[in-house]
Write a protein that holds these residues in place. Sequence first.
Motif, PDB file in Angstrom:
ATOM      1  N   ASP A   8       0.850  -1.179   0.000  1.00 43.45           N
ATOM      2  CA  ASP A   8       0.000   0.000   0.000  1.00 43.45           C
ATOM      3  C   ASP A   8       0.890   1.236   0.000  1.00 43.45           C
ATOM      4  O   ASP A   8       2.073   1.169   0.343  1.00 43.45           O
ATOM      5  N   TRP A   9       0.331   2.353  -0.382  1.00 47.52           N
ATOM      6  CA  TRP A   9       1.064   3.611  -0.403  1.00 47.52           C
ATOM      7  C   TRP A   9       0.082   4.754  -0.201  1.00 47.52           C
ATOM      8  O   TRP A   9      -1.112   4.594  -0.400  1.00 47.52           O
ATOM      9  N   GLN A  10       0.607   5.886   0.218  1.00 44.54           N
ATOM     10  CA  GLN A  10      -0.195   7.091   0.451  1.00 44.54           C
ATOM     11  C   GLN A  10       0.567   8.278  -0.131  1.00 44.54           C
ATOM     12  O   GLN A  10       1.702   8.538   0.260  1.00 44.54           O
ATOM     13  N   LEU A  11      -0.062   8.968  -1.076  1.00 43.65           N
ATOM     14  CA  LEU A  11       0.526  10.164  -1.682  1.00 43.65           C
ATOM     15  C   LEU A  11      -0.574  11.215  -1.822  1.00 43.65           C
ATOM     16  O   LEU A  11      -1.687  11.026  -1.334  1.00 43.65           O
ATOM     17  N   THR A  12      -0.246  12.300  -2.491  1.00 45.02           N
ATOM     18  CA  THR A  12      -1.262  13.302  -2.818  1.00 45.02           C
ATOM     19  C   THR A  12      -1.237  13.541  -4.322  1.00 45.02           C
ATOM     20  O   THR A  12      -0.242  13.266  -4.997  1.00 45.02           O
ATOM     21  N   MET A  13      -2.348  14.079  -4.798  1.00 42.18           N
ATOM     22  CA  MET A  13      -2.417  14.487  -6.193  1.00 42.18           C
ATOM     23  C   MET A  13      -1.985  15.946  -6.276  1.00 42.18           C
ATOM     24  O   MET A  13      -1.756  16.601  -5.254  1.00 42.18           O
ATOM     25  N   GLN A  14      -1.873  16.444  -7.464  1.00 47.11           N
ATOM     26  CA  GLN A  14      -1.420  17.821  -7.704  1.00 47.11           C
ATOM     27  C   GLN A  14      -2.261  18.841  -6.937  1.00 47.11           C
ATOM     28  O   GLN A  14      -1.736  19.829  -6.435  1.00 47.11           O
ATOM     29  N   ASN A  15      -3.560  18.577  -6.778  1.00 46.66           N
ATOM     30  CA  ASN A  15      -4.448  19.511  -6.077  1.00 46.66           C
ATOM     31  C   ASN A  15      -4.414  19.346  -4.555  1.00 46.66           C
ATOM     32  O   ASN A  15      -5.159  20.008  -3.847  1.00 46.66           O
ATOM     33  N   GLY A  16      -3.576  18.442  -4.057  1.00 46.89           N
ATOM     34  CA  GLY A  16      -3.446  18.232  -2.621  1.00 46.89           C
ATOM     35  C   GLY A  16      -4.329  17.124  -2.059  1.00 46.89           C
ATOM     36  O   GLY A  16      -4.190  16.747  -0.892  1.00 46.89           O
ATOM     37  N   GLU A  17      -5.240  16.591  -2.873  1.00 46.59           N
ATOM     38  CA  GLU A  17      -6.103  15.501  -2.414  1.00 46.59           C
ATOM     39  C   GLU A  17      -5.268  14.252  -2.173  1.00 46.59           C
ATOM     40  O   GLU A  17      -4.393  13.914  -2.974  1.00 46.59           O
ATOM     41  N   PRO A  18      -5.563  13.527  -1.088  1.00 47.19           N
ATOM     42  CA  PRO A  18      -4.841  12.270  -0.852  1.00 47.19           C
ATOM     43  C   PRO A  18      -5.268  11.192  -1.854  1.00 47.19           C
ATOM     44  O   PRO A  18      -6.399  11.204  -2.344  1.00 47.19           O
ATOM     45  N   ILE A  19      -4.355  10.316  -2.138  1.00 45.42           N
ATOM     46  CA  ILE A  19      -4.634   9.162  -2.997  1.00 45.42           C
ATOM     47  C   ILE A  19      -3.799   8.011  -2.478  1.00 45.42           C
ATOM     48  O   ILE A  19      -2.646   8.201  -2.064  1.00 45.42           O
ATOM     49  N   ASN A  20      -4.398   6.830  -2.445  1.00 48.00           N
ATOM     50  CA  ASN A  20      -3.670   5.641  -2.006  1.00 48.00           C
ATOM     51  C   ASN A  20      -4.261   4.421  -2.690  1.00 48.00           C
ATOM     52  O   ASN A  20      -5.339   4.485  -3.287  1.00 48.00           O
ATOM     53  N   LEU A  21      -3.569   3.326  -2.593  1.00 43.81           N
ATOM     54  CA  LEU A  21      -4.004   2.106  -3.259  1.00 43.81           C
ATOM     55  C   LEU A  21      -5.277   1.547  -2.628  1.00 43.81           C
ATOM     56  O   LEU A  21      -6.119   0.978  -3.314  1.00 43.81           O
TER      57      LEU A  21
END
Length: 167
Positions: A37-50
């Motif tokens: 699993d991973w946790q990052l953000t998108m360009q707009n700051g919204e979180p995104i993860n698997l």
Amino acid sequence: MKFQSICLAASLFLLTISNAFAEQKASSNTPSNIVPDWQLTMQNGEPINLKMFEGKPVILHFWATWCPYCKRLQPKLVELVEKHPEVVLVGISFNEDEDAKPQDVLAERGYTFKTAVNGEEVVRKFGVSGTPTTFFIKRNGEAIFKYTSSDVKDPRLLKATQVIAEK
């Protein structure tokens, strides 16, 4: 001779997948090709993860805005997802210039798939060494194919998509 070529290709594929996830193996009951699993953000700051895509087949595409091979492969990935709408295409951008805007670049190309930014930490987790690198992940989180080319005519792309789309 043809059989030997097929066996060699199958062996190399299995070796690639096992090596990519060997260090992620949590226990003897967990296959080594279950993606971390991973946790990052998108360009707009919204979180995104698997975990957001749990239970769905995923094409996980590691790319960069400056990469001509990524630009060549992306239309094929989008086409595959259009043929198999149950499959989700997710991008992870890495090794970018400081002012890069990956989601804007995708929009300019006519694509809407979500892309995480600053993916260097996830790149290390997955053992990615260059762009493009694309993983085809089944609903149970198992990676069945790692693709590091931009050959849009490679029949393995369609086959891998069909396999991950199966119920």
